[in-house]
Motif scaffolding. Sequence first.
Motif: not given
Length: 302
Positions: A187-191
């Motif tokens: 989620a952190s990378i995609v966000g």
Amino acid sequence: MHIPDGYLDLKIAGLFYGLSGAVIGYSIKKLREQSINWALVGIVAASIFAAQMLNWPIPGGTSAHFVGGALAGILLGPYAASIAMASVLTVQCLVFGDGGVTSLGANIWNMGIVDVFVGYYVYNLLKNKNLYLASFLAGWLGITLAAIFAGIELGLSSSFHYNITTTVGAMGFWHALLGIVEGIITASIVGYIASVRPDLLEKAKEIKVGKSVWLTLAVMIILSPVFAYLAEKVNYSEPLENVAHKIGVAERTLYKGLFPDYTVPGINPYIGTLISAVVGVAVLLGLYYLINRFVLQNDRAN
């Protein structure tokens, strides 16, 4: 989650070689109908390899690492991502002896197909409602179901000597917990990508790789010995290894690799880890450079 030699009997190992081969073959067929940025596929594959080198310590005497199948699916689509993950797992097996030769088909099925396709479809089902939640659930559910499949394979194998209820329960429980970290990282990378390069999530085949990607890849390579040191301090082992140890199942290594267990025989193990990270990344980048060049030459010829 890499299953070593000795855990799967030949019937189960052969079955999953066949299943994985069929899906990878179908993926290649589908990609022939599309315009693929193979250089980007290589960057994602190399980045996932480098990220998997970063084993973080977990209280209680173990450690874990990012798997990345769901993230690859989100960035590349399921067909290119399954090929990227299959190449990572093959390099890990043949160059570093990580995962057994006989169980490579099962490892590709679990981490390169189940994780990828589940992550991709969960993300696409939920992304319009909440991008972060969709990415988190993709990462968490992808690795959890991959682990459950590993438990099924082990439970059906006559070599593991434990029933499927035990193996699925153990693998599913541990990876459901570890999957929380996988989900958070995904989620952190995609966000982050959505905030700075949203085009990467929509038109990956047209993306040019910037300096920040190369810098991130270099940082992960440099940090790999640090994480190796931290993992060693808690007696690095994965949940599968812990389960096997408790029930008395031993692996039977058929092939140790050119750089066994990400080391270089005869030199400091942390320097060996750094060299292994460089070699793995270079092999994957070189492989996809050649693929991309071959495809471009064919396109020009046609």
